[in-house]
Structure formats: C-alpha cells, structure tokens
Design a protein around this motif. Sequence first.
Motif, short mmCIF file in Angstrom:
data_model
loop_
_atom_site.label_atom_id
_atom_site.label_comp_id
_atom_site.label_asym_id
_atom_site.label_seq_id
_atom_site.Cartn_x
_atom_site.Cartn_y
_atom_site.Cartn_z
N LYS A 165 -56.83 -119.33 18.19
CA LYS A 165 -57.64 -120.48 18.59
C LYS A 165 -58.32 -120.22 19.93
O LYS A 165 -59.49 -120.54 20.12
CB LYS A 165 -56.78 -121.75 18.69
CG LYS A 165 -56.38 -122.32 17.36
CD LYS A 165 -55.53 -123.57 17.58
CE LYS A 165 -55.03 -124.11 16.27
NZ LYS A 165 -54.20 -125.30 16.45
N ARG A 166 -57.58 -119.61 20.86
CA ARG A 166 -58.16 -119.29 22.16
C ARG A 166 -59.31 -118.29 22.00
O ARG A 166 -60.35 -118.43 22.64
CB ARG A 166 -57.10 -118.75 23.12
CG ARG A 166 -56.15 -119.82 23.63
CD ARG A 166 -55.27 -119.32 24.75
NE ARG A 166 -54.41 -118.20 24.38
CZ ARG A 166 -53.22 -118.31 23.81
NH1 ARG A 166 -52.72 -119.51 23.52
NH2 ARG A 166 -52.52 -117.24 23.53
N TRP A 167 -59.12 -117.30 21.15
CA TRP A 167 -60.18 -116.31 20.89
C TRP A 167 -61.39 -116.99 20.28
O TRP A 167 -62.53 -116.74 20.69
CB TRP A 167 -59.66 -115.20 19.98
CG TRP A 167 -60.73 -114.22 19.58
CD1 TRP A 167 -61.27 -113.25 20.36
CD2 TRP A 167 -61.41 -114.17 18.33
NE1 TRP A 167 -62.24 -112.58 19.65
CE2 TRP A 167 -62.35 -113.12 18.41
CE3 TRP A 167 -61.32 -114.89 17.14
CZ2 TRP A 167 -63.18 -112.78 17.35
CZ3 TRP A 167 -62.15 -114.55 16.09
CH2 TRP A 167 -63.07 -113.51 16.20
N PHE A 168 -61.17 -117.85 19.31
CA PHE A 168 -62.24 -118.61 18.64
C PHE A 168 -63.07 -119.36 19.69
O PHE A 168 -64.30 -119.29 19.71
CB PHE A 168 -61.61 -119.56 17.63
CG PHE A 168 -62.56 -120.29 16.74
CD1 PHE A 168 -62.81 -119.85 15.46
CD2 PHE A 168 -63.18 -121.46 17.16
CE1 PHE A 168 -63.68 -120.54 14.61
CE2 PHE A 168 -64.05 -122.15 16.33
CZ PHE A 168 -64.30 -121.68 15.05
N LYS A 169 -62.37 -120.08 20.57
CA LYS A 169 -63.05 -120.85 21.62
C LYS A 169 -63.82 -119.94 22.56
O LYS A 169 -64.93 -120.25 22.99
CB LYS A 169 -62.04 -121.68 22.41
CG LYS A 169 -61.48 -122.86 21.65
CD LYS A 169 -60.45 -123.59 22.50
CE LYS A 169 -59.77 -124.68 21.72
NZ LYS A 169 -58.72 -125.35 22.52
N SER A 170 -63.22 -118.79 22.92
CA SER A 170 -63.90 -117.87 23.85
C SER A 170 -65.17 -117.31 23.24
O SER A 170 -66.17 -117.13 23.95
CB SER A 170 -62.97 -116.74 24.28
OG SER A 170 -62.79 -115.80 23.24
N THR A 224 -64.84 -118.27 11.59
CA THR A 224 -63.62 -118.85 11.04
C THR A 224 -62.94 -117.85 10.10
O THR A 224 -61.72 -117.65 10.17
CB THR A 224 -63.93 -120.16 10.30
OG1 THR A 224 -64.50 -121.08 11.23
CG2 THR A 224 -62.67 -120.77 9.70
N LEU A 225 -63.72 -117.21 9.24
CA LEU A 225 -63.16 -116.20 8.33
C LEU A 225 -62.56 -115.04 9.12
O LEU A 225 -61.49 -114.52 8.75
CB LEU A 225 -64.22 -115.70 7.37
CG LEU A 225 -64.71 -116.69 6.32
CD1 LEU A 225 -65.89 -116.11 5.54
CD2 LEU A 225 -63.57 -117.07 5.38
N ALA A 226 -63.22 -114.62 10.19
CA ALA A 226 -62.68 -113.53 11.02
C ALA A 226 -61.36 -113.94 11.65
O ALA A 226 -60.40 -113.16 11.66
CB ALA A 226 -63.69 -113.15 12.10
N ALA A 227 -61.29 -115.17 12.15
CA ALA A 227 -60.05 -115.65 12.77
C ALA A 227 -58.93 -115.72 11.73
O ALA A 227 -57.79 -115.34 12.02
CB ALA A 227 -60.28 -117.02 13.40
N GLU A 228 -59.25 -116.18 10.54
CA GLU A 228 -58.23 -116.24 9.48
C GLU A 228 -57.77 -114.84 9.08
O GLU A 228 -56.57 -114.61 8.87
CB GLU A 228 -58.79 -116.98 8.27
CG GLU A 228 -58.98 -118.46 8.52
CD GLU A 228 -59.76 -119.18 7.43
OE1 GLU A 228 -59.67 -120.41 7.38
OE2 GLU A 228 -60.45 -118.51 6.62
N ALA A 229 -58.70 -113.90 9.01
CA ALA A 229 -58.34 -112.52 8.68
C ALA A 229 -57.42 -111.94 9.75
O ALA A 229 -56.45 -111.24 9.44
CB ALA A 229 -59.60 -111.66 8.52
N TRP A 230 -57.73 -112.22 11.01
CA TRP A 230 -56.87 -111.74 12.09
C TRP A 230 -55.46 -112.31 11.94
O TRP A 230 -54.47 -111.56 12.05
CB TRP A 230 -57.45 -112.12 13.45
CG TRP A 230 -56.57 -111.65 14.56
CD1 TRP A 230 -55.67 -112.39 15.26
CD2 TRP A 230 -56.46 -110.31 15.05
NE1 TRP A 230 -55.03 -111.60 16.17
CE2 TRP A 230 -55.49 -110.32 16.06
CE3 TRP A 230 -57.10 -109.12 14.73
CZ2 TRP A 230 -55.13 -109.16 16.76
CZ3 TRP A 230 -56.75 -107.97 15.44
CH2 TRP A 230 -55.78 -108.00 16.43
N ARG A 287 -53.37 -119.59 14.59
CA ARG A 287 -52.37 -119.40 15.63
C ARG A 287 -52.99 -119.75 16.99
O ARG A 287 -54.20 -119.69 17.16
CB ARG A 287 -51.91 -117.94 15.66
CG ARG A 287 -51.17 -117.52 14.43
CD ARG A 287 -50.98 -116.01 14.45
NE ARG A 287 -50.20 -115.59 13.30
CZ ARG A 287 -49.14 -114.80 13.38
NH1 ARG A 287 -48.76 -114.29 14.52
NH2 ARG A 287 -48.49 -114.47 12.28
N ALA A 288 -52.15 -120.07 17.94
CA ALA A 288 -52.63 -120.48 19.26
C ALA A 288 -53.51 -119.41 19.90
O ALA A 288 -54.58 -119.71 20.44
CB ALA A 288 -51.45 -120.82 20.17
#
Length: 115
Positions: A19-24, A40-46, A15-16
């Motif tokens: 993605k912003r959190w990932f970049k930060s 990446t796994l954390a972002a997918e879990a979120w 999600r947008a």
Amino acid sequence: MKTGDNQPKPPAHLRAATKRWFKSVLDEYSLEGHHIRLLTLAAEAWDQSQTAREVLDKDGLTFLDRFGQPKERPECGILQNARIAFARLVRELALDVDVPDAPRSARTRDYGSRA
C-alpha cells in the motif's frame, strides 16, 4: 475511493508495505484511470510473489509425492509468474526509470515511436 488529495486509495487487500508503494507511485507519477488499474495489478502480483516466497522459505522448493518422488511446489510457479507479471506491469507503466524531479506521465502510445 479517493483520498483527501484526490488520489485513489490502495486496495484494502494489499499488504501494508505494498500500500505504501502504491501511494508513493501515485505521488511521483501522473496516472490515468487505466494506468491505476495496471498499478493495482502490479501491486497484487507483488503481494502474490511475497506470499509464495514465504511458503517456499518455510516449506522448501519441493515435496515428496505419494510415490516418494520429489516434486516442485506449486508456489514455485506462482512466484515465477507473479514476478514476471510485476516486471512487465512496471515496465508497461514506465516505472523502471530514475525517480523524476516532478510528476510525469506514464508511458503513452507513441512511447516506442519517439524520435
């Protein structure tokens, strides 16, 4: 894929806001390849937790089975598992501390044995 400043791009399926959190996180921390996989796994879990939350907000926590008995929606388990996975991955990456003044390394093998 890499961005102009040699950082990996967030996966396209996120999600947008994620993605912003990932970049930060990449901007604030110095991560190695295996850490980026954990991120990446954390972002997918979120994102999974957010999807499950949206379904539960819309449809409620339970449904009636064919016998008219209330049953917990599968999204309840998905939400719980995704939240646990996210929390564990963030802890594994040591992202649950105050924002650093300068980029720092993620947790290392000797993390628990430091004096």
